[in-house]
Design an enzyme around this catalytic site. Structure first.
Site, PDB file in Angstrom:
ATOM      1  N   LYS A 150      18.831  53.527   4.445  1.00  0.00           N
ATOM      2  CA  LYS A 150      18.625  52.990   5.939  1.00  0.00           C
ATOM      3  C   LYS A 150      19.613  54.016   6.650  1.00  0.00           C
ATOM      4  O   LYS A 150      19.165  54.434   7.720  1.00  0.00           O
ATOM      5  CB  LYS A 150      19.333  51.619   5.914  1.00  0.00           C
ATOM      6  CG  LYS A 150      18.361  50.407   5.281  1.00  0.00           C
ATOM      7  CD  LYS A 150      18.953  49.321   5.081  1.00  0.00           C
ATOM      8  CE  LYS A 150      18.198  48.417   4.446  1.00  0.00           C
ATOM      9  NZ  LYS A 150      18.768  46.980   4.110  1.00  0.00           N
ATOM     10  N   GLN A 195      23.790  43.256   4.947  1.00  0.00           N
ATOM     11  CA  GLN A 195      23.200  43.507   3.618  1.00  0.00           C
ATOM     12  C   GLN A 195      23.224  41.986   2.670  1.00  0.00           C
ATOM     13  O   GLN A 195      24.225  41.995   2.432  1.00  0.00           O
ATOM     14  CB  GLN A 195      23.788  44.706   3.211  1.00  0.00           C
ATOM     15  CG  GLN A 195      23.121  45.276   1.981  1.00  0.00           C
ATOM     16  CD  GLN A 195      21.618  45.727   2.301  1.00  0.00           C
ATOM     17  OE1 GLN A 195      21.294  46.342   3.099  1.00  0.00           O
ATOM     18  NE2 GLN A 195      20.930  45.093   1.362  1.00  0.00           N
ATOM     19  N   ASP A 219      16.612  42.410  11.140  1.00  0.00           N
ATOM     20  CA  ASP A 219      15.993  41.974   9.840  1.00  0.00           C
ATOM     21  C   ASP A 219      15.056  40.755  10.189  1.00  0.00           C
ATOM     22  O   ASP A 219      14.238  40.479   9.500  1.00  0.00           O
ATOM     23  CB  ASP A 219      17.067  41.470   8.672  1.00  0.00           C
ATOM     24  CG  ASP A 219      17.255  42.642   7.894  1.00  0.00           C
ATOM     25  OD1 ASP A 219      16.493  43.534   7.741  1.00  0.00           O
ATOM     26  OD2 ASP A 219      18.306  42.438   7.223  1.00  0.00           O
TER      27      ASP A 219
END
Ligand code: NAP
Length: 282
Positions: A47, A91, A114
């Site tokens: 990422k 995460q 997300d």
């Protein structure tokens, strides 16, 4: 035909790079990582690299495995109110002592790159275009679109009903909107007659997490097959190999289109994260 997810993802990130280079200010993605889960460390590296390529600032807040939940929630509050931060990503998985739903719900939904916040999930379900749509489902939809595969009026069978892949993907493809309008069936471990269900698909999407689960006999000829699975399997000499949920070698002989693993859905997920960060910045 093999769908080259890596190539399509690059086309998308190249376009984003161009757009970002014209901005006065750079978007910022702030990532919270708790502990040292090896897979999470790999994903974060990918990422970070993707953000660097397009000109998005990337900040990592790396906490120790036993960090208190309150400290993580405070950090989220702090990033929510920081004007320089366009997107926040927590995460997953978080260590067991931290409630992941609580962490997700603490995010400002407009910075939830997300697309996991219940507000974004709800907006997706009701077809509100201001939803931040989670990266893998959005990546699959974009991959189909860019490969000129029409989903409208097609029977899409998704095997897997997780909150991060199967459910949001079903919600996305069934929308009464252009490039959607599919008839969607979602199968899972309680589904009976799975082979009959998968064989009835025009587009079959596997998001199961079991290597080579979809075998050739489960797929009708000329089906479009999208493999979301990422499975690490041990090879000779302790080496690991990444394979999908679809028996690629045999299914590719009968599918009209198929995504490989790696270089299929994976790069699209990362490209959509970059795209979501840019969209949240605007
Ligand atoms: P998950 O939360 O474990 O969900 C797996 C789904 O598969 C569940 O709905 C489960 O059914 C279903 N399933 C399991 N065994 C089955 C069986 N025998 N028959 C029918 N359905 C079965 O997994 P996930 O997070 O959605 O991820 C799925 C895969 O995609 C994993 O390999 C993951 O690593 C990969 N992934 C890839 C990306 C990417 O960017 N390419 C992104 C996210 C995930 P139940 O609900 O009944 O248990």
């Amino acid at each position: 035909m093999i769908i080259d997810g890596k190539k399509i993802a690059k086309e998308i990130t190249d376009e984003l790079k161009e757009k970002i280079s014209k901005l006065d200010k750079k978007p910022n993605l702030s990532v919270i990582l708790v502990g040292n889960n090896p897979a999470s460390l790999i994903y974060i590296k990918m990422k970070k690299k993707a953000c660097a390529k397009v000109g998005i600032d990337f900040d990592l807040y790396h906490f120790k495995e036993d960090e208190k939940e309150d400290v993580i929630l405070d950090k989220i509050d702090n990033l929510n109110s920081d004007a320089k931060v366009s997107g926040i990503l927590v995460q997953m998985p978080l260590p067991k002592h931290i409630n992941s739903s609580k962490a997700i719900q603490r995010l400002d939904p407009t910075k939830d790159v997300d697309g996991f916040h219940p507000i974004n999930v709800g907006k997706l379900l009701i077809g509100d275009d201001s939803a931040v749509v989670s990266c893998t489902p959005l990546g699959v939809k974009t991959l189909l679109q860019k490969s000129n595969i029409e989903v409208e009026s097609k029977h899409v069978v998704i095997v897997g009903r997780s909150n991060i892949v199967g459910k949001p993907l079903a919600a996305l493809l069934m929308q009464k909107k252009p490039n959607c309008n599919a008839t969607v069936t979602v199968a899972h471990s309680y589904s009976k007659g799975l082979k009959d269900i998968t064989r009835s698909a025009d587009i079959l999407i596997a998001a199961i997490g079991k290597p080579n689960f979809i075998t050739q006999d489960m797929v009708k000829e000329n089906t479009v097959v999208i493999d979301v699975g990422i499975n690490y399997v041990l090879q000779k000499a302790e080496k690991t190999k990444i394979i999908g949920d679809v028996d690629f070698e045999n299914v590719s002989k009968i599918a009209s289109h198929i995504t490989p693993v790696p270089k299929g859905v994976g790069p699209m997920t990362v490209a959509m994260l970059v795209q979501n960060t840019y969209t949240c910045f605007l």
